[in-house]
Scaffold this motif. Structure first.
Motif, PDB file in Angstrom:
ATOM      1  N   ALA A 159     -42.194  58.082 -31.174  1.00 23.14           N
ATOM      2  CA  ALA A 159     -41.954  58.852 -29.952  1.00 23.14           C
ATOM      3  C   ALA A 159     -42.495  58.072 -28.767  1.00 23.14           C
ATOM      4  CB  ALA A 159     -42.610  60.231 -30.022  1.00 23.14           C
ATOM      5  N   VAL A 160     -41.688  57.992 -27.712  1.00 30.10           N
ATOM      6  CA  VAL A 160     -42.086  57.313 -26.480  1.00 30.10           C
ATOM      7  C   VAL A 160     -42.112  58.336 -25.360  1.00 30.10           C
ATOM      8  CG1 VAL A 160     -41.615  55.448 -24.867  1.00 30.10           C
ATOM      9  CG2 VAL A 160     -40.863  55.250 -27.249  1.00 30.10           C
ATOM     10  N   PHE A 161     -43.193  58.344 -24.594  1.00 27.57           N
ATOM     11  CA  PHE A 161     -43.329  59.245 -23.453  1.00 27.57           C
ATOM     12  C   PHE A 161     -43.501  58.383 -22.202  1.00 27.57           C
ATOM     13  CE2 PHE A 161     -44.904  61.312 -27.260  1.00 27.57           C
ATOM     14  CZ  PHE A 161     -44.114  62.463 -27.281  1.00 27.57           C
ATOM     15  N   ASP A 162     -42.409  58.292 -21.419  1.00 29.85           N
ATOM     16  CA  ASP A 162     -42.401  57.454 -20.225  1.00 29.85           C
ATOM     17  C   ASP A 162     -42.804  58.290 -19.025  1.00 29.85           C
ATOM     18  OD1 ASP A 162     -41.952  55.786 -18.106  1.00 29.85           O
ATOM     19  OD2 ASP A 162     -39.825  55.448 -18.512  1.00 29.85           O
ATOM     20  N   PHE A 163     -44.050  58.110 -18.573  1.00 26.54           N
ATOM     21  CA  PHE A 163     -44.575  58.877 -17.446  1.00 26.54           C
ATOM     22  C   PHE A 163     -44.373  58.156 -16.114  1.00 26.54           C
ATOM     23  CE2 PHE A 163     -46.973  60.629 -21.042  1.00 26.54           C
ATOM     24  CZ  PHE A 163     -46.827  61.992 -20.797  1.00 26.54           C
ATOM     25  N   ARG A 195     -34.586  62.563 -24.215  1.00 28.05           N
ATOM     26  CA  ARG A 195     -34.720  63.811 -23.452  1.00 28.05           C
ATOM     27  C   ARG A 195     -35.204  63.496 -22.039  1.00 28.05           C
ATOM     28  NH1 ARG A 195     -38.858  66.766 -24.706  1.00 28.05           N
ATOM     29  NH2 ARG A 195     -39.833  65.404 -26.244  1.00 28.05           N
ATOM     30  N   VAL A 196     -34.690  64.254 -21.072  1.00 27.48           N
ATOM     31  CA  VAL A 196     -35.206  64.217 -19.712  1.00 27.48           C
ATOM     32  C   VAL A 196     -36.021  65.490 -19.508  1.00 27.48           C
ATOM     33  CG1 VAL A 196     -34.629  64.164 -17.271  1.00 27.48           C
ATOM     34  CG2 VAL A 196     -33.234  62.879 -18.907  1.00 27.48           C
ATOM     35  N   VAL A 197     -37.283  65.340 -19.154  1.00 34.23           N
ATOM     36  CA  VAL A 197     -38.234  66.458 -19.152  1.00 34.23           C
ATOM     37  C   VAL A 197     -38.363  67.055 -17.754  1.00 34.23           C
ATOM     38  CG1 VAL A 197     -40.646  67.092 -19.558  1.00 34.23           C
ATOM     39  CG2 VAL A 197     -39.484  65.494 -21.100  1.00 34.23           C
ATOM     40  N   ASN A 198     -38.332  68.377 -17.697  1.00 31.34           N
ATOM     41  CA  ASN A 198     -38.475  69.082 -16.422  1.00 31.34           C
ATOM     42  C   ASN A 198     -39.583  70.124 -16.513  1.00 31.34           C
ATOM     43  OD1 ASN A 198     -37.904  70.083 -13.793  1.00 31.34           O
ATOM     44  ND2 ASN A 198     -36.574  71.673 -14.656  1.00 31.34           N
ATOM     45  N   TRP A 199     -40.762  69.789 -16.030  1.00 29.75           N
ATOM     46  CA  TRP A 199     -41.881  70.715 -15.879  1.00 29.75           C
ATOM     47  C   TRP A 199     -42.191  71.435 -17.191  1.00 29.75           C
ATOM     48  CZ3 TRP A 199     -41.821  72.455 -10.166  1.00 29.75           C
ATOM     49  CH2 TRP A 199     -43.123  72.573  -9.675  1.00 29.75           C
ATOM     50  N   GLY A 200     -42.163  72.761 -17.239  1.00 31.38           N
ATOM     51  CA  GLY A 200     -42.484  73.511 -18.451  1.00 31.38           C
ATOM     52  C   GLY A 200     -42.403  74.992 -18.189  1.00 31.38           C
ATOM     53  N   GLY A 239     -36.240  57.757 -33.896  1.00 30.77           N
ATOM     54  CA  GLY A 239     -37.315  58.105 -32.988  1.00 30.77           C
ATOM     55  C   GLY A 239     -36.821  58.927 -31.810  1.00 30.77           C
ATOM     56  N   GLU A 240     -37.691  59.065 -30.841  1.00 33.50           N
ATOM     57  CA  GLU A 240     -37.374  59.916 -29.693  1.00 33.50           C
ATOM     58  C   GLU A 240     -37.963  59.296 -28.429  1.00 33.50           C
ATOM     59  OE1 GLU A 240     -37.352  64.613 -29.245  1.00 33.50           O
ATOM     60  OE2 GLU A 240     -39.389  63.828 -29.278  1.00 33.50           O
ATOM     61  N   ILE A 241     -37.211  59.409 -27.323  1.00 30.07           N
ATOM     62  CA  ILE A 241     -37.676  58.961 -26.017  1.00 30.07           C
ATOM     63  C   ILE A 241     -37.678  60.155 -25.079  1.00 30.07           C
ATOM     64  CG2 ILE A 241     -37.213  57.488 -24.021  1.00 30.07           C
ATOM     65  CD1 ILE A 241     -35.795  55.553 -25.935  1.00 30.07           C
ATOM     66  N   ALA A 242     -38.813  60.415 -24.435  1.00 30.91           N
ATOM     67  CA  ALA A 242     -38.911  61.472 -23.428  1.00 30.91           C
ATOM     68  C   ALA A 242     -39.151  60.809 -22.085  1.00 30.91           C
ATOM     69  CB  ALA A 242     -40.042  62.440 -23.759  1.00 30.91           C
ATOM     70  N   LEU A 243     -38.221  61.004 -21.148  1.00 23.17           N
ATOM     71  CA  LEU A 243     -38.328  60.464 -19.797  1.00 23.17           C
ATOM     72  C   LEU A 243     -38.946  61.531 -18.909  1.00 23.17           C
ATOM     73  CD1 LEU A 243     -34.824  58.753 -19.566  1.00 23.17           C
ATOM     74  CD2 LEU A 243     -37.010  57.704 -20.181  1.00 23.17           C
ATOM     75  N   ILE A 244     -40.117  61.244 -18.353  1.00 19.30           N
ATOM     76  CA  ILE A 244     -40.909  62.250 -17.647  1.00 19.30           C
ATOM     77  C   ILE A 244     -41.126  61.887 -16.186  1.00 19.30           C
ATOM     78  CG2 ILE A 244     -43.095  63.533 -17.700  1.00 19.30           C
ATOM     79  CD1 ILE A 244     -43.187  62.349 -20.731  1.00 19.30           C
TER      80      ILE A 244
END
Length: 343
Positions: free
Chosen positions: A239-243, A287-292, A261-266
């Motif tokens: 898993a990659v979390f790009d902040f 995934r493109v992440v939007n807040w929560g 695997g998984e990539i989350a673009l933050i």
């Protein structure tokens, strides 16, 4: 009252005096105790006039807020004057399918967020449209806790869907150990048994990642992808979390992710990951992440209450708020810059 506003395209924010707002029906007036500065604010202020889609100028900045309920508008119920609260930022319509599921951050009609689409938290007082968008703070310190509303919530929302794949023996990569990324490292250590690798361009942030529990941390230079492959035996990360959100970090995410695997673009940026048979390993999700969600914010607050996570903060007075953004713009803020109106 004093407020920090973005007043002219291309200019820097200014502290100005504006009228104290009056709550209308169903609304809540907060006396602010803390407000966090974010790179999203910088993104707003760097948007050219012909591409600007946010609230009309002048705009009071800030979407991370903590305060005490000062006054209730006519007919407002469900909250008491004097209660300490955090502001849940992504205000949805409350009526659509996404909102009914608790995902106001993905409201089908679009969110209306303070400091982005309406007057924000960088003021001595602010209006919240509904008690629904407030979360009890309890006895937590508002200055230390205010950035949980974004710098805590957004990484949590990014990481939570990946928990099932981050079992012992897996690896997670954090790209960027800034305001959100340094919380992301803590969340991964608190919630998973995965090996955590963190990379950043700044040496102090690399060191901070190690202090916060990252198993490996190093400068994100031209050899970063090769080092990541070495740490994972050539397999890549699960898993990659790009902040960050830059093209260079999106490219690093793309080159580092393992099969399935998984990539989350933050991070708010213009970087993209190309999806196709020739660009990604098989069965990779992006995934493109939007807040929560508001319930996720409650979970984040509970993690902070238990001491599992914390936000590194630098305090500024309202008069010094422009300096907070100057330091943020220059990359000199370690963790999160927090403006304290009473300081």
């Amino acid at each position: 009252m004093k407020a920090l506003q973005y007043r002219e395209f291309g200019a820097r924010p200014e502290v100005v005096t504006v009228d104290k707002p009056v709550p209308g029906p169903g609304e809540v007036l907060l006396k602010m105790t803390a407000s966090g500065a974010c790179h999203s604010d910088e993104f707003i202020m760097s948007t050219p006039a012909d591409q600007y889609v946010f609230a009309p100028l002048p705009l009071t900045l800030g979407h991370e807020g903590a305060g005490v309920v000062e006054e209730l508008g006519p007919g407002t119920t469900g909250i008491e004057v004097g209660q300490a609260v955090l502001v849940y930022g992504p205000w949805g319509c409350g009526m659509c399918h996404s909102c009914a599921q608790g995902s106001e951050n993905n409201c089908v009609h679009g969110i209306s967020a303070p400091g982005i689409h309406r007057p924000g938290t960088m003021a001595e007082y602010m209006i919240v449209d509904s008690p629904r968008h407030l979360v009890p703070l309890g006895d937590l310190d508002p200055v230390a806790s205010v950035s949980l509303t974004d710098a805590g919530l957004t990484p949590y929302h990014a990481i939570k869907p990946s928990l099932s794949r981050l079992s012992p023996g897996t690896t997670a990569l954090v790209i960027g150990v800034g305001g959100l990324g340094h919380v992301g490292v803590q969340l991964l250590r608190a919630l998973t048994q995965a090996t955590v690798i963190a990379v950043d361009l700044d040496r102090s942030r690399v060191d901070q990642a190690l202090e916060l529990g990252a198993h490996h941390s190093f400068i994100s230079d031209s050899d970063a992808g090769e080092r990541i492959r070495e740490f994972t035996g050539g397999r890549g990360v699960d898993a990659v979390f790009d902040f960050v959100g830059a093209q260079s970090t999106a490219d690093l995410a793309q080159s580092s992710v393992a099969v399935a695997g998984e990539i989350a673009l933050i991070g708010v940026g213009t970087g993209t990951v190309g999806a196709g048979y020739l660009t990604l390993p098989f069965d990779v999700s992006v995934r493109v992440v939007n807040w929560g969600s508001r319930s996720e914010l409650m979970e984040v607050i509970e993690l902070a209450r238990r001491g599992a996570i914390s936000v590194t903060v630098s305090e500024f007075s309202m008069d010094d708020a422009p300096s907070a953004y100057e330091q943020l713009h220059a990359g000199k803020v370690r963790g999160r810059a927090v403006v304290v109106p009473t300081r």
